[in-house]
Write a protein that holds these residues in place. Structure first.
Motif, PDB file in Angstrom:
ATOM      1  N   LEU A  55      -0.414 -23.314 -18.928  1.00 31.58           N
ATOM      2  CA  LEU A  55       0.424 -22.929 -17.794  1.00 31.58           C
ATOM      3  C   LEU A  55       1.783 -23.553 -18.038  1.00 31.58           C
ATOM      4  O   LEU A  55       1.872 -24.761 -18.317  1.00 31.58           O
ATOM      5  CB  LEU A  55      -0.164 -23.479 -16.483  1.00 31.58           C
ATOM      6  CG  LEU A  55      -1.164 -22.584 -15.757  1.00 31.58           C
ATOM      7  CD1 LEU A  55      -2.427 -22.409 -16.553  1.00 31.58           C
ATOM      8  CD2 LEU A  55      -1.478 -23.151 -14.381  1.00 31.58           C
ATOM      9  N   ILE A  56       2.836 -22.754 -17.998  1.00 35.35           N
ATOM     10  CA  ILE A  56       4.175 -23.305 -18.215  1.00 35.35           C
ATOM     11  C   ILE A  56       4.997 -23.096 -16.951  1.00 35.35           C
ATOM     12  O   ILE A  56       5.052 -21.992 -16.408  1.00 35.35           O
ATOM     13  CB  ILE A  56       4.859 -22.634 -19.434  1.00 35.35           C
ATOM     14  CG1 ILE A  56       4.028 -22.877 -20.697  1.00 35.35           C
ATOM     15  CG2 ILE A  56       6.282 -23.150 -19.609  1.00 35.35           C
ATOM     16  CD1 ILE A  56       4.650 -22.371 -21.981  1.00 35.35           C
ATOM     17  N   GLY A  57       5.614 -24.184 -16.494  1.00 34.37           N
ATOM     18  CA  GLY A  57       6.423 -24.074 -15.289  1.00 34.37           C
ATOM     19  C   GLY A  57       7.288 -25.295 -15.118  1.00 34.37           C
ATOM     20  O   GLY A  57       7.302 -26.175 -15.971  1.00 34.37           O
ATOM     21  N   PHE A  58       8.025 -25.333 -14.006  1.00 31.65           N
ATOM     22  CA  PHE A  58       8.857 -26.518 -13.779  1.00 31.65           C
ATOM     23  C   PHE A  58       8.518 -27.212 -12.461  1.00 31.65           C
ATOM     24  O   PHE A  58       9.353 -27.840 -11.841  1.00 31.65           O
ATOM     25  CB  PHE A  58      10.352 -26.199 -13.933  1.00 31.65           C
ATOM     26  CG  PHE A  58      10.847 -25.004 -13.185  1.00 31.65           C
ATOM     27  CD1 PHE A  58      11.458 -25.125 -11.952  1.00 31.65           C
ATOM     28  CD2 PHE A  58      10.705 -23.728 -13.732  1.00 31.65           C
ATOM     29  CE1 PHE A  58      11.914 -24.019 -11.265  1.00 31.65           C
ATOM     30  CE2 PHE A  58      11.159 -22.615 -13.058  1.00 31.65           C
ATOM     31  CZ  PHE A  58      11.765 -22.762 -11.815  1.00 31.65           C
ATOM     32  N   TYR A  59       7.259 -27.087 -12.053  1.00 24.90           N
ATOM     33  CA  TYR A  59       6.755 -27.925 -10.956  1.00 24.90           C
ATOM     34  C   TYR A  59       6.500 -29.315 -11.508  1.00 24.90           C
ATOM     35  O   TYR A  59       6.042 -29.446 -12.645  1.00 24.90           O
ATOM     36  CB  TYR A  59       5.401 -27.399 -10.454  1.00 24.90           C
ATOM     37  CG  TYR A  59       5.468 -26.120  -9.670  1.00 24.90           C
ATOM     38  CD1 TYR A  59       5.786 -26.132  -8.319  1.00 24.90           C
ATOM     39  CD2 TYR A  59       5.196 -24.897 -10.283  1.00 24.90           C
ATOM     40  CE1 TYR A  59       5.828 -24.947  -7.588  1.00 24.90           C
ATOM     41  CE2 TYR A  59       5.242 -23.707  -9.561  1.00 24.90           C
ATOM     42  CZ  TYR A  59       5.561 -23.750  -8.217  1.00 24.90           C
ATOM     43  OH  TYR A  59       5.611 -22.596  -7.509  1.00 24.90           O
ATOM     44  N   GLN A  60       6.770 -30.345 -10.686  1.00 23.93           N
ATOM     45  CA  GLN A  60       6.306 -31.691 -11.042  1.00 23.93           C
ATOM     46  C   GLN A  60       4.791 -31.625 -11.051  1.00 23.93           C
ATOM     47  O   GLN A  60       4.223 -31.024 -10.136  1.00 23.93           O
ATOM     48  CB  GLN A  60       6.718 -32.697  -9.954  1.00 23.93           C
ATOM     49  CG  GLN A  60       8.180 -33.024  -9.899  1.00 23.93           C
ATOM     50  CD  GLN A  60       8.647 -33.797 -11.139  1.00 23.93           C
ATOM     51  OE1 GLN A  60       7.830 -34.392 -11.852  1.00 23.93           O
ATOM     52  NE2 GLN A  60       9.935 -33.742 -11.402  1.00 23.93           N
ATOM     53  N   LEU A  83       2.123 -27.420 -19.033  1.00 25.94           N
ATOM     54  CA  LEU A  83       3.287 -27.910 -19.759  1.00 25.94           C
ATOM     55  C   LEU A  83       4.503 -27.748 -18.856  1.00 25.94           C
ATOM     56  O   LEU A  83       4.791 -26.645 -18.379  1.00 25.94           O
ATOM     57  CB  LEU A  83       3.489 -27.099 -21.046  1.00 25.94           C
ATOM     58  CG  LEU A  83       2.296 -27.054 -22.015  1.00 25.94           C
ATOM     59  CD1 LEU A  83       2.578 -26.137 -23.190  1.00 25.94           C
ATOM     60  CD2 LEU A  83       1.989 -28.466 -22.523  1.00 25.94           C
ATOM     61  N   GLN A  84       5.192 -28.866 -18.616  1.00 24.48           N
ATOM     62  CA  GLN A  84       6.296 -28.819 -17.665  1.00 24.48           C
ATOM     63  C   GLN A  84       7.642 -28.702 -18.370  1.00 24.48           C
ATOM     64  O   GLN A  84       7.981 -29.517 -19.239  1.00 24.48           O
ATOM     65  CB  GLN A  84       6.279 -30.088 -16.812  1.00 24.48           C
ATOM     66  CG  GLN A  84       7.257 -30.015 -15.665  1.00 24.48           C
ATOM     67  CD  GLN A  84       7.502 -31.384 -15.030  1.00 24.48           C
ATOM     68  OE1 GLN A  84       6.848 -32.368 -15.381  1.00 24.48           O
ATOM     69  NE2 GLN A  84       8.446 -31.436 -14.118  1.00 24.48           N
ATOM     70  N   ILE A  95       8.466 -20.526 -23.170  1.00 23.32           N
ATOM     71  CA  ILE A  95       7.526 -20.347 -24.294  1.00 23.32           C
ATOM     72  C   ILE A  95       8.189 -20.764 -25.617  1.00 23.32           C
ATOM     73  O   ILE A  95       7.539 -21.292 -26.501  1.00 23.32           O
ATOM     74  CB  ILE A  95       6.896 -18.925 -24.374  1.00 23.32           C
ATOM     75  CG1 ILE A  95       7.924 -17.844 -24.510  1.00 23.32           C
ATOM     76  CG2 ILE A  95       5.979 -18.656 -23.217  1.00 23.32           C
ATOM     77  CD1 ILE A  95       7.287 -16.474 -24.760  1.00 23.32           C
ATOM     78  N   TYR A  96       9.496 -20.594 -25.719  1.00 28.34           N
ATOM     79  CA  TYR A  96      10.185 -21.016 -26.957  1.00 28.34           C
ATOM     80  C   TYR A  96      10.178 -22.539 -27.057  1.00 28.34           C
ATOM     81  O   TYR A  96       9.879 -23.109 -28.114  1.00 28.34           O
ATOM     82  CB  TYR A  96      11.617 -20.474 -26.968  1.00 28.34           C
ATOM     83  CG  TYR A  96      12.319 -20.725 -28.276  1.00 28.34           C
ATOM     84  CD1 TYR A  96      11.879 -20.118 -29.445  1.00 28.34           C
ATOM     85  CD2 TYR A  96      13.405 -21.598 -28.353  1.00 28.34           C
ATOM     86  CE1 TYR A  96      12.498 -20.368 -30.656  1.00 28.34           C
ATOM     87  CE2 TYR A  96      14.040 -21.859 -29.558  1.00 28.34           C
ATOM     88  CZ  TYR A  96      13.578 -21.239 -30.710  1.00 28.34           C
ATOM     89  OH  TYR A  96      14.190 -21.485 -31.911  1.00 28.34           O
ATOM     90  N   HIS A  97      10.475 -23.207 -25.938  1.00 28.33           N
ATOM     91  CA  HIS A  97      10.497 -24.663 -25.903  1.00 28.33           C
ATOM     92  C   HIS A  97       9.136 -25.239 -26.336  1.00 28.33           C
ATOM     93  O   HIS A  97       9.078 -26.243 -27.038  1.00 28.33           O
ATOM     94  CB  HIS A  97      10.830 -25.121 -24.477  1.00 28.33           C
ATOM     95  CG  HIS A  97      11.018 -26.584 -24.335  1.00 28.33           C
ATOM     96  ND1 HIS A  97      12.195 -27.219 -24.670  1.00 28.33           N
ATOM     97  CD2 HIS A  97      10.175 -27.557 -23.895  1.00 28.33           C
ATOM     98  CE1 HIS A  97      12.059 -28.514 -24.443  1.00 28.33           C
ATOM     99  NE2 HIS A  97      10.845 -28.744 -23.965  1.00 28.33           N
ATOM    100  N   PHE A  98       8.061 -24.595 -25.889  1.00 28.92           N
ATOM    101  CA  PHE A  98       6.718 -25.108 -26.186  1.00 28.92           C
ATOM    102  C   PHE A  98       6.038 -24.335 -27.329  1.00 28.92           C
ATOM    103  O   PHE A  98       4.817 -24.270 -27.399  1.00 28.92           O
ATOM    104  CB  PHE A  98       5.848 -25.066 -24.930  1.00 28.92           C
ATOM    105  CG  PHE A  98       6.277 -26.069 -23.891  1.00 28.92           C
ATOM    106  CD1 PHE A  98       6.151 -27.426 -24.134  1.00 28.92           C
ATOM    107  CD2 PHE A  98       6.808 -25.664 -22.672  1.00 28.92           C
ATOM    108  CE1 PHE A  98       6.552 -28.367 -23.187  1.00 28.92           C
ATOM    109  CE2 PHE A  98       7.209 -26.595 -21.715  1.00 28.92           C
ATOM    110  CZ  PHE A  98       7.079 -27.952 -21.977  1.00 28.92           C
TER     111      PHE A  98
END
Ligand code: GDD
Length: 421
Positions: A55-60, A83-84, A95-98
């Protein structure tokens, strides 16, 4: 080996989902009795050889998300990780970052899915289609047909009728382009990262010309506008069209519609999740989900399309239709709840009537999708479902119609077409 990525966004996203997203991250909002993304996870767990879901997102990271993931991992027997992103990197930037994490273990292909869609997830058919259409050098978008007006709210795809190659892709066009829309579910070969890298390098070159440019801005990449639009017509991008049910879950109103679609799927996928009328139990009409810990009086009438959450109390003579009742809510004797979401721990008093207006697709138009709703049109509140935020109290014998009540409100009278702050 295969993997899947679910894009869950973050707290600034999902504003149309307020006030419900104040209490729980939108991806965990229950649709047909289970968190929205559990439907994705379950579908992935049925794909042979799918080994990991990211799961990729920007939630804490938070307690609710962690405990959900732990439980899902055990229930569906598949590795799941969150993955935050350090900030919103867009649908392609995350997805590129990870990419190293996605590619570790050498998957032949991976799915990417928007968290806020409801679908039958024809993942195995997408895999077969992928094999027949270019395999390791190609990418597949799940598509469906919408009507002309509604298509403008989605990514629009022009494809070759015979080969299904995507010839042209426009994200939310200003005028009609195509009635085939992007469902937000993709199957990528690892080589997709070469194309995303091209966008990243282009961003880098453009930003180097600017002063004070930040790394974060280089990393923001939109799959749709930056990647699909340029890949179209290059013999690499294909659309797999589904006839199965699909909808977006943007607003609370669309959550009720998505709940209906999933409840009807339960008829074949999870008959055990559907309630039925039994001796000494409530009357059930159509598809209804009742959490085992809910307490429903035998004289209540529920359905169609109702989901009752954990620990909910439904008292004598209550009528509920087309609604979601979230955990801990209490519906007192003879109250009536129609086209409404009743928030966590809210209370509806005796003989009160809480009602909204459904925002359903047009039943006479087979290609009608639920539209992204606007709360206001010409300065007026548009009729919508009624939403009671968490811990709202509705007194006895009042009528609440087409209204949105923010959390922790104790009302003392009837309301119609209002947002109660
Ligand atoms: N991790 C992460 N990071 N996720 C994101 C980000 C981000 O920066 N931005 C959006 N998402 C997630 C959202 O949570 C949502 O699940 C999905 O990506 C798409 O979100 P939007 O950017 O709001 O796009 P949209 O829903 O308006 O349109 C997209 O979906 C439609 C289908 O529902 C597009 O892909 C359209 O082409 C498509 O038709």
């Amino acid at each position: 080996m295969l993997k899947a990525v679910i894009l869950i966004g973050g707290p600034q996203k999902g504003t149309r989902f307020r006030p419900l997203s104040f209490e729980v991250p939108k991806p965990l909002f229950p649709v047909a009795g289970v968190p929205m993304v559990q439907h994705h996870i379950e579908a992935c767990s049925k794909v042979p050889n799918l080994k990991e879901i990211l799961l990729i997102g920007f939630y804490q990271p938070n307690e609710a998300l962690n405990s959900f993931l732990l439980k899902a991992q055990q229930e569906f027997k598949v590795a799941i990780r969150y993955l935050q992103e350090y900030s919103a990197l867009g649908t392609g930037g995350g997805i590129y970052h990870f990419r190293d994490q996605i590619l570790s273990g050498g998957p032949q292909a991976f799915f990417v899915m928007n968290a806020d869609v409801c679908s039958e997830f024809p993942l195995v058919s997408m895999l077969d289609f992928h094999k027949q259409h270019g395999g390791s050098q190609s990418y597949v978008i799940l598509g469906t047909t919408a009507n002309r007006t509604q298509s403008l709210n989605y990514g629009c795809i022009v494809a070759n009728r015979d080969t299904q190659e995507v010839l042209h892709y426009v994200e939310k066009p200003g005028t009609f382009v195509s009635d085939i829309i992007n469902c937000g579910i993709y199957l990528f070969s690892p080589s997709i990262f070469q194309h995303i890298a091209e966008v990243f390098q282009q961003n880098q070159q453009e930003l180097q010309l600017e002063e004070n440019s930040s790394w974060q801005r280089m990393e923001v990449i939109r799959l749709e506008q930056d990647v699909f639009s340029t890949l179209a017509g290059r013999g690499k991008l294909y659309v797999y069209k589904t006839e199965g049910c699909w909808s977006q879950i943007k607003s609370a109103g669309s959550a009720i519609y998505a709940s209906r679609l999933y409840l009807s799927q339960y008829g074949t996928t999870h008959p055990e999740r559907l309630a039925s009328t039994k001796e000494g139990g409530p009357t059930i009409r159509g598809n209804v989900y009742i959490h085992p810990t809910a307490n429903v009086d035998p004289s209540a009438v529920l359905g169609p399309n109702v989901s009752i959450g954990m620990g909910v109390t439904v008292a004598a003579g209550v009528r509920i239709r087309e609604s979601i009742i979230l955990h801990g809510a209490v519906l007192q004797d003879h109250s009536c709840v129609l086209n409404t979401i009743v928030g966590w721990d809210s209370m509806v008093g005796r003989w009160a009537r809480v009602e909204g207006t459904p925002s359903d697709p047009n039943p006479n138009d087979p290609y009608s999708k639920i539209d992204s709703e606007t709360l206001f049109r010409d300065g007026k509140l548009t009729p919508s479902i009624t939403i009671l935020g968490c811990n709202v109290s509705i007194p006895a014998e009042v009528v609440i119609l087409n209204s949105i009540v923010l959390p922790h409100k104790e009302l003392s009278r009837s309301f119609k077409n209002q947002i109660i702050l």
